[in-house]
Design an enzyme around this catalytic site. Structure first.
Site, PDB file in Angstrom:
ATOM      1  CG  ASP A 141      -2.258  -0.926   1.006  1.00 21.94           C
ATOM      2  OD1 ASP A 141      -2.085  -1.504  -0.014  1.00 21.94           O
ATOM      3  OD2 ASP A 141      -2.997  -0.899   1.869  1.00 21.94           O
ATOM      4  CD  GLU A 176     -10.374  -3.645  -0.783  1.00 17.52           C
ATOM      5  OE1 GLU A 176     -10.769  -4.483   0.149  1.00 17.52           O
ATOM      6  OE2 GLU A 176      -9.559  -2.777   0.857  1.00 17.52           O
ATOM      7  CD  GLU A 180      -7.308   4.393  -0.540  1.00 13.91           C
ATOM      8  OE1 GLU A 180      -7.495   3.143   0.081  1.00 13.91           O
ATOM      9  OE2 GLU A 180      -7.475   5.151   0.597  1.00 13.91           O
TER      10      GLU A 180
END
Ligand code: NAG
Ligand code: NAG
Ligand code: NAG
Length: 705
Positions: A446, A527, A531
């Site tokens: 991430d 996911e 973002e």
């Protein structure tokens, strides 16, 4: 200690330092990243000692994690390296109640007799390929995305073949350089060898064994599954030329060029494309160039849609991009009431801003800082310059905690950013100490999401306060380089030596993987595409803030490709032919997209939370959201799907509903506005003023509601 000993110590230290990635970061101190540990022996010694940063989210990462035995999906094959066997699988696809999956079986395995049980180490990699080699280097396997053949390079090793299937028949051409193997599974495989390699069914053991000529072999063996008897002449024709490398350039805005280096002699390179490639692939008109041209008659299945042949060693892909800057592209609708409504909400949101955003989580701090930065840009759109000073002050003191390690603004702050010299990346001290902290930031999970929010906030503040910007340019460029380093940067010299190339972005699938240094049976995963888009958008804004056209251009270009992939794979419009009809009937959005799985569950919620599944693919709402959801017909489908039972489920919070109403505004702003006005809470990255700004700037919005 004698002089000799200190000399030896010095030499050992010099070797140890050389084994670490790059130079120190120029503006963050270094940190010992215990969470990521040291690269395993599954990276070749050369790579481990090269000093170059190693990839942390590449499509083949399972091969260097734990014992390296989890397969990875290298279209069109799932390929596993285990106990000396290289096992190829043309995967079967299964529809489950909440997912579509692909299952690995060892359909055809090739190994080297002289190196039983050998480990295979990654010996080379680039944007589009990875090469593994056996310990004794008698067998090298260059794996190239989308190759219908898997190529095995033998150097004085005896090839062994095996399978979990029963062998029904083996037929060979007269000089034993081509073999056709039929399994009881119904699959037919073709094997091509660069020199004679007699193969037969091994009747002495069992009908499950194949026997190759039991002599050391030097040359090439290529294996391909035959999906249609009619394709055999095509596979014969292109059986010699193979790619050994594949690199990617971005020669113009919204354009990406894949270039393959080939070997094997005669003929052109045959690869396979996905539907998402074909819709943006620039097909060559004439012949005589290396440019790609389609060969639709050759087809293979994949979880990402039907693959088709492409001949040529240069692919040019051009995404339908949009160059979105700081503000909404069309501005506010011409209605004083709209401006007034946003302005009043903005006043409240700014009044509620703390002097310092206090949150020790990189993710939640980043979101909150980016939310505050949005307020400043909205203030510009509704002509409230009186509010921007207050917002800038909050951003300055909040970012100081992380960028300057300034404890005066918040004495309780314990987390900090540091440079991990081992892997070449910026991690948090919490993430470095604990592999689960900061959502696995220390494991390189991430990074684009977290640092993307920091970069957004920093870009906005640098634009408002150029002096602050020049004082923090180094930190901001390091953060953006951590997830978007590409070649040399005039503002962060040497960044290529300190950070891996485009840490998350997969050049072939044209989207990012978030997963980090963790092995997964289903391969890499991501996911939130929104973002990911936000991180590249933030990079483009940082480029704009510092008049760095190259960074701005790469940012909007990656926005365009990530958007293209999100729309192609994550968004599931009614009538989609990519997934099974039953799956399409139930789902308008993927939850977590894996290399081998389309999961409707989320990392943090079950498949039934439809508004959450929608929201995590929408947040944060910014001007670039209209690029990601440019298809307002799809926006309507996904909103109707997500809102069907939203009001009957207590866990459907106002925060998540806000994203449903945001998408609704793209086709029905009046209803969306009505709903938005009822909301009592907003997601921690969203605000009343941001949602109202969005609704009042939609193209579908009439002059008067
Ligand atoms: C194997 O295939 C060849 C060629 O198609 C055929 O002539 C032969 O009968 C087959 N053998 C068996 C055992 O099926
Ligand atoms: C950070 O913010 C999130 C979201 O608002 C919140 O859930 C979390 O408790 C906060 N964490 C800390 C350490 O303040
Ligand atoms: C994007 O817009 C900015 C500002 O309008 C401009 O300077 C830049 O050249 C544009 N970039 C592309 C790739 O069109």
């Amino acid at each position: 200690m004698t002089n000799n000993n200190s000399l030896i110590t010095f030499i050992l230290l010099a070797i140890a330092v050389k084994a670490l990635a790059g130079d120190d970061d120029q503006c963050f101190g270094s940190i010992n990243n215990a969470a990521a540990g040291i690269p395993s022996q599954l990276w070749s010694t050369d790579l481990r000692s090269s000093g170059a940063p190693l990839p942390t989210n590449a499509f083949w990462l399972n091969y260097v994690l734990q014992d390296g035995s989890q397969p990875e999906y290298i279209h069109p094959y799932s390929i596993r390296f285990k106990q000396g066997l290289v096992s190829l699988c043309y995967p079967k696809r299964l529809l489950q109640p909440t997912a579509v999956i692909q299952v690995h079986t060892d359909d055809l395995s090739i190994s080297c007799k002289e190196e039983p049980g050998t480990a295979f180490a990654v010996s080379a990699f680039d944007d589009l390929s990875v090469t593994l080699a056996s310990q004794g280097r008698r067998l090298t396997v260059p794996l190239v995305r989308g190759s219908p053949y898997v190529t095995f390079l033998f150097r004085g090793g005896t090839p062994l073949l095996s399978t979990i299937n029963a062998v029904i028949n083996v037929t060979s051409n007269p000089d034993a350089t081509k073999h056709k193997i039929l399994f009881n599974s119904g699959q037919t495989w073709l094997l091509y060898s660069s020199s004679p390699l007699p193969i037969s069914i091994d009747a002495t053991t069992s009908s499950f064994a194949l026997r190759a000529d039991a002599r050391p072999f030097t040359g090439t063996i290529r294996a391909a599954v035959l999906t249609d008897p009619a394709s055999e002449p095509t596979l014969d024709t292109y059986s010699q030329c193979y790619a050994t490398r594949g690199t990617v350039e971005f020669p113009a805005p919204f354009t990406m060029q894949h270039k393959y280096t080939t070997a094997g002699g005669a003929g052109e390179l045959l690869l396979l494309s996905l539907p998402m490639h074909r819709s943006i692939l620039q097909q060559a008109g004439g012949t005589g160039t290396n440019a790609a041209r389609g060969m639709p008659s050759l087809t293979y299945n994949s979880i990402d849609g039907q693959m088709e042949g492409v001949v040529g060693s240069t692919w040019t892909l051009r995404a339908g991009g949009a160059n979105v800057s700081w503000h909404s592209p069309r501005g506010l609708r011409a209605d004083p009431a709209a401006s007034h409504e946003i302005s009043a909400a903005l006043q409240r949101d700014v009044d509620d801003l703390p002097g310092v955003i206090v949150n020790s989580s990189t993710y939640f701090f980043g979101k909150a800082a980016a939310r505050a930065a949005r307020l400043a840009l909205i203030a510009e759109e509704v002509a409230r310059p009186d509010l921007t000073g207050r917002i800038a002050a909050t951003l300055r003191s909040s970012l100081a905690q992380w960028l300057d390690s300034n404890h005066a603004v918040n004495p309780n702050m314990s987390n900090s950013i540091g440079y991990d010299r081992q892997w070449g990346g910026l991690v948090s001290s919490d993430g470095a100490a604990d592999s689960g902290a900061d959502f696995g930031l220390g494991m390189y999970n991430d990074h684009h999401f977290h640092w993307g929010y920091f970069v957004y906030a920093g870009a906005v503040l640098a634009r408002m306060d150029p002096e602050w910007g020049s004082q923090h340019r180094c930190q901001l460029y390091s953060l953006v380089s951590d997830y978007m380093q590409h070649g040399t940067s005039q503002h962060n010299s040497g960044s290529a030596a300190r950070y891996p190339r485009l840490r998350h972005f997969d050049h072939w699938l044209m989207h990012s993987w978030a997963a980090g240094l963790k092995n997964f049976a289903d391969g890499r995963n991501q996911e939130s595409t929104s973002e990911a888009v936000n991180s590249y958008y933030a990079a483009s804004l940082l480029g704009s803030a510092f008049h760095d056209a190259a960074l701005a251009e790469l940012g909007v270009t990656l926005v365009a490709f990530e958007t293209h992939a999100a729309q192609s794979l994550w968004h599931v419009p009614l009538g989609s032919e990519l997934y099974e009809a039953e799956f399409v009937a139930r789902n308008r959005m993927i939850g977590v997209l894996w290399a081998n799985k389309r999961d409707t569950a989320l990392w943090f919620g079950p498949p039934e939370w439809l508004e959450v599944r929608l929201g995590i693919q929408v947040l944060p709402v910014t001007p670039v959201t209209e690029v990601l959801f440019s298809d307002t017909g799809f926006a309507r489908e996904v909103v109707e799907w997500a809102s069907a039972d939203m009001d009957s489920r207590p866990e459907a919070s106002d925060g998540w509903k806000g994203f449903v109403f945001a998408l609704q505004a793209s086709y029905d702003p009046a209803t969306a506005l009505h709903h938005a006005r009822q909301l009592k809470e907003f997601d921690d990255g969203n605000s009343a003023s941001n949602l109202l700004w969005w609704i009042h700037t939609r193209a579908a919005n009439p002059e008067r509601l």
